[in-house]
Design an enzyme around this catalytic site. Structure first.
Site, mmCIF file in Angstrom:
data_model
loop_
_atom_site.group_PDB
_atom_site.id
_atom_site.type_symbol
_atom_site.label_atom_id
_atom_site.label_comp_id
_atom_site.label_asym_id
_atom_site.label_seq_id
_atom_site.Cartn_x
_atom_site.Cartn_y
_atom_site.Cartn_z
ATOM 1 N N ALA A 183 44.467 44.678 41.765
ATOM 2 C CA ALA A 183 44.045 43.657 42.721
ATOM 3 C C ALA A 183 44.752 43.754 44.060
ATOM 4 C CB ALA A 183 44.285 42.260 42.130
ATOM 5 N N LYS A 239 42.317 40.900 48.585
ATOM 6 C CA LYS A 239 43.594 40.980 49.285
ATOM 7 C C LYS A 239 43.599 42.071 50.342
ATOM 8 C CE LYS A 239 44.475 38.694 45.383
ATOM 9 N NZ LYS A 239 43.493 38.515 44.276
ATOM 10 N N ASP A 260 43.903 46.283 35.754
ATOM 11 C CA ASP A 260 43.579 45.273 36.766
ATOM 12 C C ASP A 260 44.313 45.674 38.036
ATOM 13 O OD1 ASP A 260 43.092 43.101 38.350
ATOM 14 O OD2 ASP A 260 43.864 41.600 36.949
ATOM 15 N N TRP A 275 48.961 37.386 34.926
ATOM 16 C CA TRP A 275 48.180 36.435 35.718
ATOM 17 C C TRP A 275 47.563 35.403 34.768
ATOM 18 C CZ3 TRP A 275 42.508 37.051 37.098
ATOM 19 C CH2 TRP A 275 42.113 36.150 38.092
#
Length: 394
Positions: free
Chosen positions: A210, A243, A208, A127
Protein backbone atom coordinates in the site's frame (compact mmCIF):
# COMPACT_ATOMS: atom_id res chain seq x y z
CA UNK A 1 -36.08 -6.22 10.63
CA UNK A 2 -33.79 -3.26 11.32
CA UNK A 3 -34.55 -3.36 15.04
CA UNK A 4 -32.66 -6.65 15.13
CA UNK A 5 -29.37 -4.99 14.18
CA UNK A 6 -26.56 -5.04 16.71
CA UNK A 7 -24.40 -1.95 17.20
CA UNK A 8 -20.93 -2.43 15.77
CA UNK A 9 -17.77 -1.31 17.57
CA UNK A 10 -16.99 2.36 17.06
CA UNK A 11 -14.07 3.13 14.77
CA UNK A 12 -11.26 4.14 17.11
CA UNK A 13 -9.52 6.37 14.59
CA UNK A 14 -12.70 8.29 13.77
CA UNK A 15 -13.28 8.78 17.50
CA UNK A 16 -9.70 10.02 17.81
CA UNK A 17 -10.31 12.51 14.99
CA UNK A 18 -13.37 13.88 16.77
CA UNK A 19 -11.50 14.24 20.05
CA UNK A 20 -8.64 16.03 18.32
CA UNK A 21 -10.97 18.54 16.66
CA UNK A 22 -12.62 19.29 20.00
CA UNK A 23 -9.30 19.86 21.78
CA UNK A 24 -8.75 23.65 22.19
CA UNK A 25 -4.98 23.42 22.83
CA UNK A 26 -2.79 25.23 20.29
CA UNK A 27 0.02 22.72 20.79
CA UNK A 28 -2.06 19.62 20.00
CA UNK A 29 -0.59 17.20 17.45
CA UNK A 30 -2.60 14.76 15.32
CA UNK A 31 -0.65 11.55 14.67
CA UNK A 32 -3.68 9.29 14.37
CA UNK A 33 -5.22 9.30 10.89
CA UNK A 34 -3.36 7.23 8.29
CA UNK A 35 -3.28 9.93 5.61
CA UNK A 36 -0.22 11.74 4.31
CA UNK A 37 -0.02 15.42 5.27
CA UNK A 38 2.49 18.05 4.26
CA UNK A 39 4.13 20.53 6.66
CA UNK A 40 0.99 22.68 6.58
CA UNK A 41 -1.26 19.81 7.58
CA UNK A 42 -2.78 19.46 4.11
CA UNK A 43 -3.07 16.39 1.89
CA UNK A 44 -2.11 18.00 -1.43
CA UNK A 45 -3.14 16.99 -4.94
CA UNK A 46 0.06 16.02 -6.76
CA UNK A 47 1.10 18.09 -9.77
CA UNK A 48 1.00 15.12 -12.15
CA UNK A 49 -2.47 14.17 -10.91
CA UNK A 50 -3.80 17.65 -11.63
CA UNK A 51 -2.32 17.60 -15.13
CA UNK A 52 -3.61 14.08 -15.83
CA UNK A 53 -7.09 15.12 -14.73
CA UNK A 54 -6.92 18.19 -16.96
CA UNK A 55 -6.08 16.01 -19.95
CA UNK A 56 -8.77 13.48 -19.13
CA UNK A 57 -11.39 16.21 -18.76
CA UNK A 58 -10.41 17.68 -22.11
CA UNK A 59 -10.23 14.43 -24.05
CA UNK A 60 -12.71 12.04 -22.47
CA UNK A 61 -15.72 11.50 -24.70
CA UNK A 62 -17.66 8.92 -22.66
CA UNK A 63 -18.44 7.87 -19.12
CA UNK A 64 -19.55 4.39 -20.13
CA UNK A 65 -18.38 1.31 -18.25
CA UNK A 66 -14.87 0.07 -18.95
CA UNK A 67 -15.33 -3.63 -18.13
CA UNK A 68 -15.74 -5.88 -15.12
CA UNK A 69 -11.98 -6.00 -14.59
CA UNK A 70 -11.49 -2.30 -15.29
CA UNK A 71 -9.39 -0.78 -18.06
CA UNK A 72 -6.74 -3.30 -19.23
CA UNK A 73 -4.28 -0.43 -19.65
CA UNK A 74 -4.52 0.26 -15.90
CA UNK A 75 -3.75 -3.39 -15.09
CA UNK A 76 -0.77 -3.37 -17.46
CA UNK A 77 0.61 -0.13 -16.00
CA UNK A 78 0.25 -1.27 -12.40
CA UNK A 79 1.67 -4.73 -13.05
CA UNK A 80 4.69 -3.05 -14.59
CA UNK A 81 5.03 -0.63 -11.67
CA UNK A 82 4.78 -3.30 -8.97
CA UNK A 83 6.38 -6.35 -10.63
CA UNK A 84 8.54 -4.94 -13.44
CA UNK A 85 8.79 -8.25 -15.28
CA UNK A 86 9.42 -10.42 -12.20
CA UNK A 87 6.70 -12.79 -13.46
CA UNK A 88 5.60 -13.61 -17.00
CA UNK A 89 2.63 -11.39 -17.87
CA UNK A 90 0.60 -14.32 -19.20
CA UNK A 91 0.49 -15.85 -15.69
CA UNK A 92 -1.03 -12.73 -14.10
CA UNK A 93 -4.76 -12.09 -13.78
CA UNK A 94 -5.78 -8.65 -12.52
CA UNK A 95 -8.83 -6.56 -11.70
CA UNK A 96 -9.24 -2.93 -10.70
CA UNK A 97 -10.77 -2.49 -7.24
CA UNK A 98 -12.15 0.31 -5.05
CA UNK A 99 -8.88 1.07 -3.30
CA UNK A 100 -6.41 -1.28 -1.69
CA UNK A 101 -9.12 -2.31 0.76
CA UNK A 102 -11.23 -3.52 -2.15
CA UNK A 103 -8.25 -5.50 -3.42
CA UNK A 104 -7.81 -7.18 -0.03
CA UNK A 105 -11.52 -7.96 0.11
CA UNK A 106 -11.50 -9.51 -3.37
CA UNK A 107 -8.36 -11.50 -2.55
CA UNK A 108 -10.05 -12.96 0.51
CA UNK A 109 -13.20 -13.70 -1.50
CA UNK A 110 -11.03 -15.53 -4.04
CA UNK A 111 -9.34 -17.56 -1.29
CA UNK A 112 -12.73 -18.44 0.18
CA UNK A 113 -13.90 -19.73 -3.21
CA UNK A 114 -10.73 -21.63 -4.09
CA UNK A 115 -9.74 -22.95 -0.65
CA UNK A 116 -12.60 -22.53 1.84
CA UNK A 117 -10.75 -24.40 4.59
CA UNK A 118 -7.57 -22.34 4.34
CA UNK A 119 -6.43 -20.27 7.30
CA UNK A 120 -5.11 -16.75 6.67
CA UNK A 121 -2.03 -15.96 8.76
CA UNK A 122 -1.54 -12.32 9.81
CA UNK A 123 1.39 -10.53 11.37
CA UNK A 124 0.87 -9.43 14.96
CA UNK A 125 0.19 -6.55 14.71
CA UNK A 126 -1.30 -5.79 11.32
CA UNK A 127 -3.63 -3.26 9.72
CA UNK A 128 -6.92 -3.60 11.68
CA UNK A 129 -9.02 -4.04 8.52
CA UNK A 130 -7.22 -7.31 7.72
CA UNK A 131 -8.69 -9.30 10.63
CA UNK A 132 -11.94 -7.34 10.49
CA UNK A 133 -12.71 -8.39 6.90
CA UNK A 134 -11.55 -11.97 7.49
CA UNK A 135 -13.84 -12.24 10.52
CA UNK A 136 -16.75 -10.73 8.60
CA UNK A 137 -16.30 -13.30 5.81
CA UNK A 138 -16.31 -16.13 8.34
CA UNK A 139 -12.81 -17.27 7.41
CA UNK A 140 -10.21 -18.81 9.67
CA UNK A 141 -7.24 -16.72 10.74
CA UNK A 142 -4.15 -17.07 12.89
CA UNK A 143 -1.37 -14.70 13.93
CA UNK A 144 2.39 -14.94 13.63
CA UNK A 145 4.72 -12.90 15.81
CA UNK A 146 6.18 -9.85 14.12
CA UNK A 147 6.94 -6.86 16.36
CA UNK A 148 9.32 -6.78 19.31
CA UNK A 149 8.11 -4.14 21.76
CA UNK A 150 11.52 -3.98 23.42
CA UNK A 151 13.66 -3.32 20.34
CA UNK A 152 10.80 -1.82 18.27
CA UNK A 153 12.05 -3.97 15.42
CA UNK A 154 11.00 -7.28 13.90
CA UNK A 155 10.78 -10.28 16.24
CA UNK A 156 12.42 -12.44 13.61
CA UNK A 157 13.03 -15.49 15.80
CA UNK A 158 9.37 -15.53 16.84
CA UNK A 159 8.24 -14.96 13.26
CA UNK A 160 10.29 -17.88 11.95
CA UNK A 161 9.12 -20.15 14.75
CA UNK A 162 5.45 -19.36 14.07
CA UNK A 163 5.65 -19.55 10.27
CA UNK A 164 7.42 -22.88 10.64
CA UNK A 165 4.05 -24.33 11.71
CA UNK A 166 1.99 -23.08 8.73
CA UNK A 167 0.13 -26.02 7.13
CA UNK A 168 0.32 -26.55 3.37
CA UNK A 169 -2.35 -24.60 1.50
CA UNK A 170 -2.71 -21.88 4.12
CA UNK A 171 -2.31 -18.22 3.11
CA UNK A 172 0.27 -15.93 4.73
CA UNK A 173 -0.34 -12.19 4.45
CA UNK A 174 2.89 -10.19 4.11
CA UNK A 175 3.24 -6.41 4.00
CA UNK A 176 5.14 -5.56 0.82
CA UNK A 177 6.90 -2.56 2.40
CA UNK A 178 6.43 0.08 5.11
CA UNK A 179 4.75 -2.28 7.58
CA UNK A 180 1.52 -0.87 8.99
CA UNK A 181 1.32 -0.17 11.92
CA UNK A 182 4.91 -0.68 13.06
CA UNK A 183 7.15 0.76 10.32
CA UNK A 184 9.55 -2.15 10.94
CA UNK A 185 10.49 -4.14 7.83
CA UNK A 186 12.29 -7.39 7.12
CA UNK A 187 15.80 -7.12 5.72
CA UNK A 188 16.51 -8.69 2.33
CA UNK A 189 18.28 -11.58 4.06
CA UNK A 190 15.37 -12.14 6.42
CA UNK A 191 12.92 -12.05 3.53
CA UNK A 192 14.92 -14.73 1.69
CA UNK A 193 14.69 -16.96 4.75
CA UNK A 194 10.94 -16.36 5.02
CA UNK A 195 10.45 -17.18 1.33
CA UNK A 196 12.41 -20.43 1.65
CA UNK A 197 10.46 -21.40 4.76
CA UNK A 198 7.04 -20.68 3.26
CA UNK A 199 7.94 -22.58 0.09
CA UNK A 200 8.97 -25.58 2.16
CA UNK A 201 5.66 -25.40 4.04
CA UNK A 202 3.56 -25.17 0.86
CA UNK A 203 2.04 -21.82 1.89
CA UNK A 204 0.56 -19.24 -0.49
CA UNK A 205 1.60 -15.58 -0.02
CA UNK A 206 -0.84 -12.69 -0.07
CA UNK A 207 1.12 -9.44 -0.38
CA UNK A 208 -0.44 -6.14 0.67
CA UNK A 209 1.63 -3.31 -0.86
CA UNK A 210 0.00 0.00 0.00
CA UNK A 211 2.99 2.33 0.35
CA UNK A 212 5.26 1.74 -2.64
CA UNK A 213 7.51 4.79 -2.93
CA UNK A 214 7.06 5.91 0.70
CA UNK A 215 9.95 3.89 2.15
CA UNK A 216 13.23 3.54 0.26
CA UNK A 217 12.00 4.43 -3.25
CA UNK A 218 9.68 3.01 -5.91
CA UNK A 219 11.94 0.14 -6.99
CA UNK A 220 13.43 -0.65 -3.60
CA UNK A 221 9.98 -0.78 -2.00
CA UNK A 222 8.83 -3.30 -4.62
CA UNK A 223 11.79 -5.67 -4.23
CA UNK A 224 10.15 -7.83 -1.56
CA UNK A 225 6.97 -8.20 -3.61
CA UNK A 226 8.96 -9.05 -6.74
CA UNK A 227 11.07 -11.61 -4.87
CA UNK A 228 7.95 -13.31 -3.50
CA UNK A 229 6.15 -13.21 -6.86
CA UNK A 230 9.08 -14.82 -8.68
CA UNK A 231 9.55 -17.55 -6.05
CA UNK A 232 6.09 -19.12 -5.78
CA UNK A 233 3.73 -20.82 -8.22
CA UNK A 234 0.76 -18.89 -6.85
CA UNK A 235 0.75 -15.43 -5.27
CA UNK A 236 -1.94 -12.82 -4.60
CA UNK A 237 -0.95 -9.13 -4.57
CA UNK A 238 -3.19 -6.27 -3.40
CA UNK A 239 -1.84 -2.84 -4.35
CA UNK A 240 -3.13 0.62 -3.49
CA UNK A 241 -2.72 3.94 -5.32
CA UNK A 242 -4.10 6.03 -2.46
CA UNK A 243 -0.81 7.00 -0.89
CA UNK A 244 1.80 7.17 -3.64
CA UNK A 245 -0.55 9.04 -6.00
CA UNK A 246 -2.37 10.89 -3.22
CA UNK A 247 -5.80 9.94 -4.60
CA UNK A 248 -7.39 8.60 -1.42
CA UNK A 249 -10.94 9.59 -2.25
CA UNK A 250 -10.80 8.15 -5.79
CA UNK A 251 -10.55 4.62 -4.30
CA UNK A 252 -8.03 3.18 -6.74
CA UNK A 253 -6.49 -0.24 -6.24
CA UNK A 254 -5.73 -3.48 -8.02
CA UNK A 255 -5.68 -7.18 -7.21
CA UNK A 256 -3.18 -9.35 -9.06
CA UNK A 257 -3.42 -13.13 -8.94
CA UNK A 258 -0.45 -15.12 -10.24
CA UNK A 259 -1.26 -18.61 -11.49
CA UNK A 260 1.24 -21.45 -11.70
CA UNK A 261 0.98 -21.53 -15.50
CA UNK A 262 -0.22 -19.38 -18.37
CA UNK A 263 -2.87 -22.04 -19.03
CA UNK A 264 -4.38 -21.41 -15.59
CA UNK A 265 -4.57 -17.64 -15.96
CA UNK A 266 -7.85 -17.40 -17.95
CA UNK A 267 -9.86 -19.22 -15.28
CA UNK A 268 -8.39 -17.01 -12.57
CA UNK A 269 -9.13 -13.89 -14.63
CA UNK A 270 -12.72 -15.01 -15.25
CA UNK A 271 -13.20 -15.70 -11.53
CA UNK A 272 -11.86 -12.29 -10.54
CA UNK A 273 -14.23 -10.62 -13.00
CA UNK A 274 -17.08 -12.70 -11.54
CA UNK A 275 -16.21 -11.54 -8.01
CA UNK A 276 -16.17 -7.91 -9.15
CA UNK A 277 -19.61 -8.44 -10.65
CA UNK A 278 -20.98 -9.82 -7.40
CA UNK A 279 -19.56 -7.09 -5.17
CA UNK A 280 -19.80 -3.85 -7.15
CA UNK A 281 -20.13 -4.80 -10.80
CA UNK A 282 -17.80 -2.41 -12.65
CA UNK A 283 -14.95 -0.84 -10.67
CA UNK A 284 -14.49 2.95 -10.52
CA UNK A 285 -12.41 4.33 -13.37
CA UNK A 286 -11.44 7.95 -12.74
CA UNK A 287 -8.55 7.29 -10.38
CA UNK A 288 -7.41 4.34 -12.45
CA UNK A 289 -7.40 6.51 -15.58
CA UNK A 290 -5.38 9.19 -13.77
CA UNK A 291 -2.81 6.58 -12.72
CA UNK A 292 -2.65 5.10 -16.21
CA UNK A 293 -2.21 8.54 -17.77
CA UNK A 294 0.69 9.32 -15.44
CA UNK A 295 2.46 5.98 -15.74
CA UNK A 296 2.28 5.87 -19.53
CA UNK A 297 3.43 9.45 -20.17
CA UNK A 298 7.19 9.96 -19.68
CA UNK A 299 6.88 13.63 -18.72
CA UNK A 300 4.06 13.12 -16.23
CA UNK A 301 5.72 10.05 -14.78
CA UNK A 302 8.99 11.89 -14.23
CA UNK A 303 7.19 14.73 -12.44
CA UNK A 304 5.18 12.26 -10.33
CA UNK A 305 8.31 10.36 -9.33
CA UNK A 306 10.07 13.62 -8.42
CA UNK A 307 7.22 14.77 -6.19
CA UNK A 308 6.93 11.31 -4.62
CA UNK A 309 10.65 11.46 -3.80
CA UNK A 310 10.12 14.85 -2.15
CA UNK A 311 7.37 13.32 -0.04
CA UNK A 312 9.47 10.30 0.92
CA UNK A 313 12.54 12.33 1.79
CA UNK A 314 10.42 14.72 3.84
CA UNK A 315 9.17 11.86 6.00
CA UNK A 316 12.70 10.47 6.39
CA UNK A 317 13.89 13.91 7.51
CA UNK A 318 11.12 14.08 10.13
CA UNK A 319 12.08 10.61 11.38
CA UNK A 320 15.71 11.62 11.72
CA UNK A 321 14.82 14.92 13.40
CA UNK A 322 12.62 13.13 15.94
CA UNK A 323 15.26 10.47 16.67
CA UNK A 324 17.94 13.17 17.06
CA UNK A 325 15.79 15.30 19.36
CA UNK A 326 14.96 12.32 21.56
CA UNK A 327 18.64 11.41 21.71
CA UNK A 328 19.44 14.96 22.78
CA UNK A 329 16.78 14.91 25.50
CA UNK A 330 17.53 11.40 26.81
CA UNK A 331 21.25 11.14 26.07
CA UNK A 332 20.59 7.63 24.73
CA UNK A 333 20.00 5.81 21.45
CA UNK A 334 16.87 3.99 22.57
CA UNK A 335 14.71 5.89 20.06
CA UNK A 336 17.02 5.33 17.10
CA UNK A 337 14.48 2.85 15.71
CA UNK A 338 12.39 5.85 14.60
CA UNK A 339 15.02 6.71 11.98
CA UNK A 340 15.30 3.06 10.91
CA UNK A 341 11.56 2.53 10.37
CA UNK A 342 10.08 3.25 6.96
CA UNK A 343 6.78 4.58 5.66
CA UNK A 344 4.21 6.78 7.34
CA UNK A 345 4.01 4.88 10.60
CA UNK A 346 6.05 3.91 13.62
CA UNK A 347 4.95 2.10 16.73
CA UNK A 348 6.39 3.44 19.98
CA UNK A 349 5.84 0.11 21.70
CA UNK A 350 4.24 1.58 24.80
CA UNK A 351 0.98 0.91 26.65
CA UNK A 352 -2.52 2.28 25.94
CA UNK A 353 -2.33 3.97 29.34
CA UNK A 354 0.80 5.83 28.29
CA UNK A 355 -0.83 6.80 24.98
CA UNK A 356 -3.77 8.23 26.93
CA UNK A 357 -1.33 10.14 29.16
CA UNK A 358 0.23 11.69 26.04
CA UNK A 359 -3.23 12.80 24.91
CA UNK A 360 -4.48 14.08 28.26
CA UNK A 361 -1.32 15.83 29.42
CA UNK A 362 0.26 16.95 26.16
CA UNK A 363 -2.40 16.93 23.40
CA UNK A 364 -0.57 14.21 21.45
CA UNK A 365 -3.11 12.10 19.56
CA UNK A 366 -2.11 8.63 18.37
CA UNK A 367 -3.84 5.24 18.11
CA UNK A 368 -4.08 3.30 21.36
CA UNK A 369 -1.53 0.70 20.28
CA UNK A 370 1.01 3.59 20.03
CA UNK A 371 1.03 3.74 16.24
CA UNK A 372 1.84 7.27 15.15
CA UNK A 373 1.68 8.84 11.73
CA UNK A 374 5.07 10.43 11.10
CA UNK A 375 3.55 12.47 8.27
CA UNK A 376 1.40 14.24 10.88
CA UNK A 377 4.53 16.01 12.13
CA UNK A 378 6.43 19.03 10.91
CA UNK A 379 9.69 20.68 11.95
CA UNK A 380 7.90 22.74 14.61
CA UNK A 381 5.90 19.91 16.19
CA UNK A 382 8.76 17.38 16.38
CA UNK A 383 10.23 19.05 19.53
CA UNK A 384 6.75 19.14 21.08
CA UNK A 385 6.31 15.40 20.55
CA UNK A 386 9.82 14.55 21.72
CA UNK A 387 9.40 16.51 24.96
CA UNK A 388 5.99 14.89 25.56
CA UNK A 389 7.46 11.40 25.10
CA UNK A 390 10.23 12.14 27.58
CA UNK A 391 7.97 13.89 30.10
CA UNK A 392 5.55 10.95 29.99
CA UNK A 393 8.38 8.59 30.88
CA UNK A 394 8.12 6.40 27.78
Amino acid sequence: MLENLIAQPADKILALMAAYKADPRDTKVDLGVGVYKDASGNTPVMRAVKEAERRILADQSSKSYTGLAGDPAFSDAMIDLVLDGAVARDRIAAVATPGGTGAIRQALELIKMAAPDATVWLSNPTWPNHPSIIKYLGMKMFEYRYFDSETRGVDFAGLIEDLGTVPAGDVVLIHGCCHNPTGANLTAEQLSEVIALLKSRGAIPLVDIAYQGFGDGLDDDAQATRAIASSFDEVLIAASCSKNFGIYRERTGILMAISATAEGQPLTQQTLAFLNRQNYSFPPDHGARVVTTILTDPELRADWEAELEETRNGMLALRQQLADELKRLTNSDRFSFLADHRGMFSRLGTTPEMVEKLRADHGIYMVGDSRMNIAGLNAKTVPILAKAIVDAGI
